[in-house]
Write a protein that holds these residues in place. Structure first.
Motif, PDB file in Angstrom:
ATOM      1  N   ASN A   1     -15.962  -4.070   1.213  1.00  0.00           N
ATOM      2  CA  ASN A   1     -14.780  -4.057   2.166  1.00  0.00           C
ATOM      3  C   ASN A   1     -15.482  -4.350   3.547  1.00  0.00           C
ATOM      4  O   ASN A   1     -16.704  -3.301   3.783  1.00  0.00           O
ATOM      5  CB  ASN A   1     -14.174  -2.981   2.173  1.00  0.00           C
ATOM      6  CG  ASN A   1     -12.918  -2.998   2.858  1.00  0.00           C
ATOM      7  OD1 ASN A   1     -11.983  -4.079   3.282  1.00  0.00           O
ATOM      8  ND2 ASN A   1     -12.348  -1.713   3.601  1.00  0.00           N
ATOM      9  N   GLU A   2     -15.081  -5.186   4.370  1.00  0.00           N
ATOM     10  CA  GLU A   2     -15.780  -5.382   5.784  1.00  0.00           C
ATOM     11  C   GLU A   2     -17.036  -5.337   5.869  1.00  0.00           C
ATOM     12  O   GLU A   2     -17.746  -4.764   6.688  1.00  0.00           O
ATOM     13  CB  GLU A   2     -15.044  -4.101   6.747  1.00  0.00           C
ATOM     14  CG  GLU A   2     -13.641  -3.950   6.558  1.00  0.00           C
ATOM     15  CD  GLU A   2     -12.801  -3.038   7.245  1.00  0.00           C
ATOM     16  OE1 GLU A   2     -13.774  -2.103   7.838  1.00  0.00           O
ATOM     17  OE2 GLU A   2     -11.785  -2.917   7.515  1.00  0.00           O
TER      18      GLU A   2
ATOM     19  N   TRP B   1       0.567  -3.544   4.170  1.00  0.00           N
ATOM     20  CA  TRP B   1      -0.212  -2.333   4.190  1.00  0.00           C
ATOM     21  C   TRP B   1       0.771  -1.035   4.584  1.00  0.00           C
ATOM     22  O   TRP B   1       0.944  -0.779   5.699  1.00  0.00           O
ATOM     23  CB  TRP B   1      -1.571  -2.500   5.127  1.00  0.00           C
ATOM     24  CG  TRP B   1      -2.554  -1.470   4.976  1.00  0.00           C
ATOM     25  CD1 TRP B   1      -2.658  -0.365   5.802  1.00  0.00           C
ATOM     26  CD2 TRP B   1      -3.305  -1.362   3.932  1.00  0.00           C
ATOM     27  NE1 TRP B   1      -3.743   0.538   5.223  1.00  0.00           N
ATOM     28  CE2 TRP B   1      -4.150  -0.155   3.955  1.00  0.00           C
ATOM     29  CE3 TRP B   1      -3.664  -1.844   2.561  1.00  0.00           C
ATOM     30  CZ2 TRP B   1      -4.986   0.491   3.245  1.00  0.00           C
ATOM     31  CZ3 TRP B   1      -4.593  -1.484   1.779  1.00  0.00           C
ATOM     32  CH2 TRP B   1      -5.326  -0.270   2.131  1.00  0.00           C
TER      33      TRP B   1
ATOM     34  N   GLN C   1      -7.386  -9.465   5.355  1.00  0.00           N
ATOM     35  CA  GLN C   1      -6.657  -8.291   5.511  1.00  0.00           C
ATOM     36  C   GLN C   1      -5.179  -8.564   6.250  1.00  0.00           C
ATOM     37  O   GLN C   1      -4.278  -8.073   5.897  1.00  0.00           O
ATOM     38  CB  GLN C   1      -7.476  -7.298   6.307  1.00  0.00           C
ATOM     39  CG  GLN C   1      -8.738  -6.522   5.444  1.00  0.00           C
ATOM     40  CD  GLN C   1      -9.087  -5.472   6.290  1.00  0.00           C
ATOM     41  OE1 GLN C   1      -8.813  -5.110   7.297  1.00  0.00           O
ATOM     42  NE2 GLN C   1     -10.263  -4.962   5.677  1.00  0.00           N
TER      43      GLN C   1
ATOM     44  N   LYS D   1     -11.041   5.447  -2.358  1.00  0.00           N
ATOM     45  CA  LYS D   1     -12.133   5.380  -1.261  1.00  0.00           C
ATOM     46  C   LYS D   1     -13.036   6.655  -1.694  1.00  0.00           C
ATOM     47  O   LYS D   1     -12.745   7.624  -2.284  1.00  0.00           O
ATOM     48  CB  LYS D   1     -11.557   5.779   0.429  1.00  0.00           C
ATOM     49  CG  LYS D   1     -10.542   4.579   0.616  1.00  0.00           C
ATOM     50  CD  LYS D   1      -9.995   4.551   2.093  1.00  0.00           C
ATOM     51  CE  LYS D   1      -9.125   3.215   2.352  1.00  0.00           C
ATOM     52  NZ  LYS D   1      -8.502   3.348   3.484  1.00  0.00           N
TER      53      LYS D   1
ATOM     54  N   LEU E   1      -5.474   5.763   0.182  1.00  0.00           N
ATOM     55  CA  LEU E   1      -6.730   6.613   0.169  1.00  0.00           C
ATOM     56  C   LEU E   1      -7.564   6.724  -1.134  1.00  0.00           C
ATOM     57  O   LEU E   1      -8.864   7.071  -0.910  1.00  0.00           O
ATOM     58  CB  LEU E   1      -6.149   7.769   0.810  1.00  0.00           C
ATOM     59  CG  LEU E   1      -5.333   7.656   2.228  1.00  0.00           C
ATOM     60  CD1 LEU E   1      -4.835   8.817   2.548  1.00  0.00           C
ATOM     61  CD2 LEU E   1      -6.491   7.167   3.387  1.00  0.00           C
TER      62      LEU E   1
ATOM     63  N   MET F   1       0.945  -1.113  -0.035  1.00  0.00           N
ATOM     64  CA  MET F   1       0.137   0.051   0.042  1.00  0.00           C
ATOM     65  C   MET F   1       0.822   1.136  -0.216  1.00  0.00           C
ATOM     66  O   MET F   1       2.110   1.323   0.813  1.00  0.00           O
ATOM     67  CB  MET F   1      -0.980   0.007   1.293  1.00  0.00           C
ATOM     68  CG  MET F   1      -1.706   1.273   1.540  1.00  0.00           C
ATOM     69  SD  MET F   1      -0.905   2.628   2.080  1.00  0.00           S
ATOM     70  CE  MET F   1      -0.946   2.299   4.031  1.00  0.00           C
TER      71      MET F   1
ATOM     72  N   HIS G   1      -4.349  -7.912   9.295  1.00  0.00           N
ATOM     73  CA  HIS G   1      -3.676  -6.703  10.088  1.00  0.00           C
ATOM     74  C   HIS G   1      -3.380  -7.476  11.812  1.00  0.00           C
ATOM     75  O   HIS G   1      -4.411  -7.607  12.611  1.00  0.00           O
ATOM     76  CB  HIS G   1      -4.621  -5.839  10.485  1.00  0.00           C
ATOM     77  CG  HIS G   1      -4.905  -4.625   9.349  1.00  0.00           C
ATOM     78  ND1 HIS G   1      -3.922  -4.020   8.923  1.00  0.00           N
ATOM     79  CD2 HIS G   1      -5.938  -4.668   8.802  1.00  0.00           C
ATOM     80  CE1 HIS G   1      -4.428  -3.250   7.798  1.00  0.00           C
ATOM     81  NE2 HIS G   1      -5.793  -3.614   7.579  1.00  0.00           N
TER      82      HIS G   1
ATOM     83  N   TRP H   1      -0.452   3.793   9.892  1.00  0.00           N
ATOM     84  CA  TRP H   1      -1.829   4.265  10.032  1.00  0.00           C
ATOM     85  C   TRP H   1      -2.203   4.106  11.353  1.00  0.00           C
ATOM     86  O   TRP H   1      -3.082   4.884  11.745  1.00  0.00           O
ATOM     87  CB  TRP H   1      -2.529   3.608   8.996  1.00  0.00           C
ATOM     88  CG  TRP H   1      -2.726   2.119   9.184  1.00  0.00           C
ATOM     89  CD1 TRP H   1      -1.820   1.222   8.567  1.00  0.00           C
ATOM     90  CD2 TRP H   1      -3.710   1.512   9.831  1.00  0.00           C
ATOM     91  NE1 TRP H   1      -2.335   0.001   9.133  1.00  0.00           N
ATOM     92  CE2 TRP H   1      -3.659  -0.015   9.781  1.00  0.00           C
ATOM     93  CE3 TRP H   1      -4.909   1.997  10.314  1.00  0.00           C
ATOM     94  CZ2 TRP H   1      -4.466  -0.967  10.365  1.00  0.00           C
ATOM     95  CZ3 TRP H   1      -5.817   0.805  11.070  1.00  0.00           C
ATOM     96  CH2 TRP H   1      -5.463  -0.437  10.934  1.00  0.00           C
TER      97      TRP H   1
ATOM     98  N   GLU I   1      -3.810  -6.716   3.296  1.00  0.00           N
ATOM     99  CA  GLU I   1      -3.279  -5.568   4.181  1.00  0.00           C
ATOM    100  C   GLU I   1      -2.278  -6.224   5.278  1.00  0.00           C
ATOM    101  O   GLU I   1      -2.450  -5.574   6.554  1.00  0.00           O
ATOM    102  CB  GLU I   1      -4.440  -4.904   4.773  1.00  0.00           C
ATOM    103  CG  GLU I   1      -5.469  -4.551   3.703  1.00  0.00           C
ATOM    104  CD  GLU I   1      -6.774  -3.924   4.121  1.00  0.00           C
ATOM    105  OE1 GLU I   1      -6.933  -3.256   5.162  1.00  0.00           O
ATOM    106  OE2 GLU I   1      -7.658  -3.595   3.334  1.00  0.00           O
TER     107      GLU I   1
HETATM  108  C1  XIL Z   1      -6.636   2.937   6.503  1.00  0.00           C
HETATM  109  C2  XIL Z   1      -5.655   4.035   6.190  1.00  0.00           C
HETATM  110  O1  XIL Z   1      -4.335   3.231   5.870  1.00  0.00           O
HETATM  111  C3  XIL Z   1      -5.538   4.925   6.949  1.00  0.00           C
HETATM  112  O2  XIL Z   1      -4.666   6.046   6.454  1.00  0.00           O
HETATM  113  C4  XIL Z   1      -6.839   5.748   6.927  1.00  0.00           C
HETATM  114  O3  XIL Z   1      -6.730   6.929   7.776  1.00  0.00           O
HETATM  115  C5  XIL Z   1      -7.707   4.647   7.383  1.00  0.00           C
HETATM  116  O4  XIL Z   1      -7.884   3.619   6.662  1.00  0.00           O
HETATM  117  N1  XIL Z   1      -8.823  -1.590   6.895  1.00  0.00           N
HETATM  118  C6  XIL Z   1      -8.962  -1.205   5.709  1.00  0.00           C
HETATM  119  C7  XIL Z   1      -8.125  -0.081   5.251  1.00  0.00           C
HETATM  120  O5  XIL Z   1      -9.465  -1.729   4.845  1.00  0.00           O
HETATM  121  O6  XIL Z   1      -8.554   0.665   3.943  1.00  0.00           O
HETATM  122  C8  XIL Z   1      -7.705   0.957   6.313  1.00  0.00           C
HETATM  123  O7  XIL Z   1      -6.839   1.758   5.874  1.00  0.00           O
HETATM  124  C9  XIL Z   1      -7.051   0.044   7.414  1.00  0.00           C
HETATM  125  C10 XIL Z   1      -8.035  -0.944   7.725  1.00  0.00           C
END
Ligand code: XIL
Length: 347
Positions: free
Chosen positions: A149-150, A300, A225, A68, A65, A38, A227, A308, A258
Motif C-alpha cells: 500500500n502506498e 471507503w 484508491q 493492519k 482497520l 469498507m 479519495h 475517517w 477506496e
Molecule cells: C484510514 C482509516 O479509514 C482510518 O480509520 C484510520 O484512522 C486511518 O486510515 N488510505 C488507506 C487507508 O489506504 O488504509 C486509510 O484508512 C485511508 C487512506
C-alpha cells in the motif's frame, strides 16, 4: 401491514419506488462488476443500521482497520485475528466477499515495528513471517489482497518497509505462496486527477509496475484508491483514460479500492458541497467504468457516520464542519453521491 407500511413511507408511489429501486450491489452485478465497501468492527457494532444497507450496496467488504499491523500484531510474537474474524463473519453471513488491506504499509504500524531501525535481514524476516502467516490464515477467503500500500512517495519510491523494490517483489512472492487464489494488488492514492504532481505519481507507478513484472513478481492488479478531492486538482478524463489504458496494456486488472470524496476545499453549503463531490465522482466513474480492466469498485465507507477524514489532519475541513464524503448521510438517507454512483453503474 401493507397499509401501515405505506402510511409510514408517505404516498403509495414513494413506497413503490423505494421497494423497487435496486441497490448498488444489484446494479454492479448486472454489469459484471464487483462493488464493495469498507467497514470496521467498531462501525458494525456502533451503527447496526449500516448492516442491511451494506448488504444492499456491497458484494464485498474491506475491513477498515482489522488487517493492519497495529491491530493484527500487538507484539512481535503474536497475531490477533479476532477483530478481522468478526468482520469476516459479517461478510460470510451476508454472502459477501472479503478484500485484504494491507500487508505492507508505512502507516498503522505497532510501536515495536520500526522498519527504519531494523537491520535489513531482520526486516525481511519480519515481513516474510507476517505475510506468510496473515495471508495463510485467510487463504481462500480473500478476493484480492493489497500486498503493498502506498509505495509511491513525492520522489519515486517512498521511505518505509516498501522502499526496496526487491523486498516488494519478495512480498508478492510470499503472498502468492500463502494464498495462491487471491488477486495480488499494489495500491496507491493521487493517481486520478489531472495536475503535474499526479502525472509524476502515475509515471512513477507505471515504472514500478514494469519493473516488478519484469522481475517476475505476481502482481495481478493496480489498486487506485480514489479519495477524490475536488478543487485540489482538475479532473482530466483523457489523462486518466490514458493511464488506465497503460496499466491494462501491461496485462493487469484495475481495482478502484477506496472511493470517497475529500470535501475539505468545498463550500460549507451542503447542497453545493454534495453536488460538487457527486459531479467529480460521476466524472471519474465515467472514465473508470469505461475501461474493461476495471473489475472492482470499492467505496471507503457507505455512510457519513463512518467518516475517517475527521481524524486526518490532512483531509478534515478547516471550518470544523463534519465531512460529507460518503453516499449516505448520518441518517442513512441517500445523497447525490449515491445517485451518481448508481447512475454510473447503470450507464
Ligand atoms: C484510514 C482509516 O479509514 C482510518 O480509520 C484510520 O484512522 C486511518 O486510515 N488510505 C488507506 C487507508 O489506504 O488504509 C486509510 O484508512 C485511508 C487512506
Amino acid at each position: 401491514m401493507r397499509l401501515a407500511r405505506r402510511a409510514l413511507l408517505g404516498t403509495p408511489l414513494a413506497a413503490t419506488a423505494l421497494a423497487q429501486e435496486p441497490g448498488l450491489r444489484a446494479l454492479a452485478e448486472a454489469r459484471g462488476l464487483v462493488i464493495g465497501n469498507m467497514v470496521t468492527r467498531g462501525q458494525l457494532r456502533d451503527h447496526p443500521a449500516l448492516q442491511p444497507l451494506l448488504r444492499r450496496d456491497a458484494a464485498l467488504i474491506t475491513p477498515g482497520l482489522e488487517l493492519k499491523w497495529d491491530t493484527l500484531r500487538p507484539d512481535p510474537e503474536s497475531f490477533n485475528f479476532a477483530p478481522a474474524e468478526e468482520v469476516a463473519a459479517f461478510t460470510l453471513a451476508g454472502g459477501m466477499d472479503l478484500r485484504g488491506h494491507t500487508l505492507v504499509w508505512h502507516e498503522a504500524l505497532p510501536r515495536w515495528f520500526d522498519p527504519a531501525a531494523m537491520p535489513a535481514p531482520q526486516l525481511r524476516a519480519t515481513l516474510e513471517r507476517h505475510i506468510r502467516t496473515v495471508a495463510g490464515h485467510f487463504q481462500g477467503r480473500i478476493a484480492s489482497w493489497d500486498v503493498v500500500n502506498e509505495p509511491i512517495g513525492e520522489n519515486g519510491l517512498r521511505d518505509g518497509p516498501h522502499s526496496d523494490p526487491d523486498l516488494i517483489r519478495q512480498a508478492f512472492l510470499w503472498a502468492r505462496e500463502a494464498d495462491p487464489g487471491a488477486r495480488l494488488v499494489i495500491n496507491d492514492y493521487d493517481l486520478e486527477l489531472g495536475d503535474r504532481r499526479q502525472d509524476g505519481r502515475r509515471t512513477a507507478m507505471l515504472r514500478l509496475l514494469e519493473r516488478l513484472l519484469r522481475a517476475g513478481a505476481p502482481v495481478g492488479a493496480l489498486g487506485i484508491q480514489a479519495h477524490l478531492a475536488p478543487r485540489s486538482a482538475p479532473f482530466d478524463a483523457a489523462r486518466l483514460a490514458r493511464f488506465l489504458r497503460d496499466v491494462a496494456g501491461m496485462g493487469l486488472a484495475i481495482e478502484v479500492t477506496e472511493l470517497d470524496i475529500v470535501d475539505r476545499l468545498l463550500p460549507a453549503d451542503i447542497a453545493a458541497r454534495d453536488a460538487e463531490g457527486a459531479a467529480m465522482a460521476a466524472d471519474f466513474l465515467r472514465v473508470a467504468l469505461d475501461q474493461p480492466a476495471v473489475r472492482m469498485l470499492v467505496l471507503w465507507g457507505l455512510s457519513d457516520v463512518q467518516a475517517w477524514q475527521q481524524d486526518s489532519a490532512f483531509a478534515r475541513r478547516r471550518d470544523g464542519l463534519p465531512s460529507r464524503s460518503h453516499p449516505l448521510d448520518r441518517e442513512m438517507a441517500k445523497k447525490p453521491l449515491w445517485h451518481a454512483i448508481a447512475g454510473a453503474l447503470r450507464a
